[in-house]
Design a protein around this motif. Structure first.
Motif, short mmCIF file in Angstrom:
data_model
loop_
_atom_site.label_atom_id
_atom_site.label_comp_id
_atom_site.label_asym_id
_atom_site.label_seq_id
_atom_site.Cartn_x
_atom_site.Cartn_y
_atom_site.Cartn_z
N SER A 112 -5.04 91.95 -40.34
CA SER A 112 -4.33 92.97 -39.55
C SER A 112 -3.99 94.17 -40.43
N THR A 116 -5.40 98.11 -40.43
CA THR A 116 -4.39 99.17 -40.43
C THR A 116 -4.67 100.14 -41.57
N ILE A 132 1.87 96.00 -46.31
CA ILE A 132 1.72 95.89 -44.86
C ILE A 132 1.47 94.44 -44.45
N TYR A 136 3.78 92.47 -41.79
CA TYR A 136 3.26 91.83 -40.58
C TYR A 136 3.60 90.34 -40.55
N VAL A 288 -7.29 101.39 -32.74
CA VAL A 288 -5.90 100.92 -32.65
C VAL A 288 -5.85 99.61 -31.86
N VAL A 291 -6.63 96.75 -34.10
CA VAL A 291 -5.46 96.34 -34.90
C VAL A 291 -4.52 95.48 -34.05
#
Length: 449
Positions: A112, A116, A132, A136, A288, A291
């Motif tokens: 993920s 991103t 990140i 997450y 998007v 993601v």
């Protein structure tokens, strides 16, 4: 034994649930590996998706036979118990709690973050990606632990969203590719010569990650109208639809850009393909969705991860059952089990970074934790299928012999393919697996009885 669950799902709903459960981030993540492993040979790549899908379909059908025999059995641990006994069920549960769920959850947090970072033009193995990833992972844990209802709503939304980029690329990418000649060129051009056997094995094992999740779909049987008839139909039709969707998406990608460009671009190849077909703005918007799809899969895996040890404790098995079967009254969550699940994720994320994303911290002791735990599950299915053949004497020839034997052959193919694909890494994984399972022996309460 009676169930409080109402028979509320028809065949169409059940098929939609199977498709929603199985389709996830793996097709985005592993399409690149399949393309690279086959040297850009599209036909060989499609064959890999077909073989991996066929193994999924036949295994899912065989489990559906068991599900309709034991109507209120849910999940792999329960199947292991009814077929092989409580001890086998315990070790399957221990494996799921300590290896399977946390390895895949940690990897999905990075996947993920990876996409991103592609979206934001960050380094996918740099400090941004790791920060990140951690965000997450912790956020997914917090949502599941503090508000299971919110986690459930996000899961439903993500299920719908993740189909959008797949279907749009499958249709539009193929149409564009046929009109420009890109699809034909990619089908007739092999970017890099590779050994067909090893390439096929490597690619099939990669598809296992994309197809994983079908075992969860068997748990809908208690809520399915006419489950004995509809569950096998739902699983077969649903899993076949997944295979078709994946292959059409794979072909759609080939219609957007050349195989050589996709292979050279690595993780940015998917975004590049979307932007080529839908313009920079449209491609970014659809990316998007990719993601969000990954985050939806992460959320589902975290749901299983937080309940892993609880599933054992509820049976008075595993470490400190009285501690880990406690359920918080306010959130209706097994809080202690959830905390331990997050700790396991953190440990495996540390290993994942140190073995796969940087210069190895562990020397030669490296293995791919996104694939080998899934192959282990296929190995664990084999005794269950054998017991189906042995015990269910009143079944017809196809259901008692043909289906489980085909499923066993599929599982054995996965094991052999993993050995060819990962070579010595399989040994390092088996050593790790053995150590963790030996720790499980220490907590096996049945040994003292």
């Amino acid at each position: 034994m009676e169930s409080n669950l109402n028979k509320k799902y028809g065949l169409i709903t059940a098929i939609a649930m199977v498709v929603g459960i199985v389709i996830g981030s793996g097709v985005f993540f592993k399409a690149e590996k399949v393309l690279a492993a086959t040297g850009g040979n599209l036909l060989l790549g499609i064959l890999a998706w077909l073989i991996g899908g066929a193994i999924m379909v036949v295994c899912a059908y065989t489990f559906s036979i068991m599900a309709t025999r034991y109507e209120y059995v849910n999940g792999i641990v329960d199947y292991a118990e009814v077929s092989m006994g409580k001890k086998y069920g315990y070790y399957i549960g221990w494996f799921m709690s300590t290896i399977y769920y946390p390895t895949l959850t940690a990897a999905l947090a990075w996947v993920s973050a990876r996409y991103t970072c592609v979206l934001l033009d960050f380094n996918i193995v740099g400090p941004e990606a790791l920060a990140i990833t951690s965000f997450y992972l912790v956020t997914s844990y917090a949502v599941n632990a503090l508000s299971p209802v919110l986690a459930g709503k996000f899961q439903v939304a993500a299920t719908t969203i993740k189909l959008v980029p797949l279907l749009i690329m499958a249709v539009v990418g193929t149409i564009v590719g046929l009109s420009t000649g890109m699809t034909v060129a990619n089908f007739t051009t092999i970017t890099k010569q590779v050994s067909t056997g090893n390439a096929l094995f490597t690619a099939v094992v990669a598809t296992a990650f994309a197809y994983e999740g079908w075992i969860i779909a068997t748990s809908i049987n208690a809520e399915l109208k006419e489950s004995k008839k509809n569950l096998p139909k739902a699983l077969v039709i649903g899993t076949v639809l997944v295979v078709v969707t994946y292959i059409l998406y794979y072909i759609g990608l080939s219609g957007a850009v050349s195989n050589a460009a996709l292979m050279e671009s690595g993780q940015k190849g998917v975004r590049m393909a979307f932007e080529k077909v839908f313009s920079k703005v449209g491609g970014t918007a659809l990316f998007v969705f990719v993601v969000i799809s990954c985050l939806g899969t992460l959320n589902g895996l975290m749901l299983g991860c937080t309940r892993g040890i609880y599933a054992l404790a509820a049976r008075d098995m595993g470490p400190a059952p009285n501690v880990y079967k406690q359920v918080d009254k306010a959130t209706n969550m097994p809080t202690n089990s959830a905390i331990l699940g997050l700790l396991f994720c953190g440990i495996w994320l540390l290993y994942f970074y140190g073995s796969q994303l940087t210069e190895s911290w562990f020397g030669f002791f490296n293995f791919d934790m996104t694939e080998l735990p899934i192959v282990t599950i296929y190995a664990a299915y084999i005794p269950i299928f054998i017991m189906l053949i042995k015990k269910e004497k009143d079944l017809g020839v196809f259901k008692r012999f043909v289906a489980p034997i085909l499923a066993i052959c599929g599982c054995l193919f996965m094991i052999v393919a993993a050995c060819f694909s990962h070579k010595m890494a399989v040994v390092w994984y088996l050593i790790t697996f053995a150590v963790i399972m030996l720790i499980g022996v220490f907590f096996d309460k049945s040994r003292s009885k």
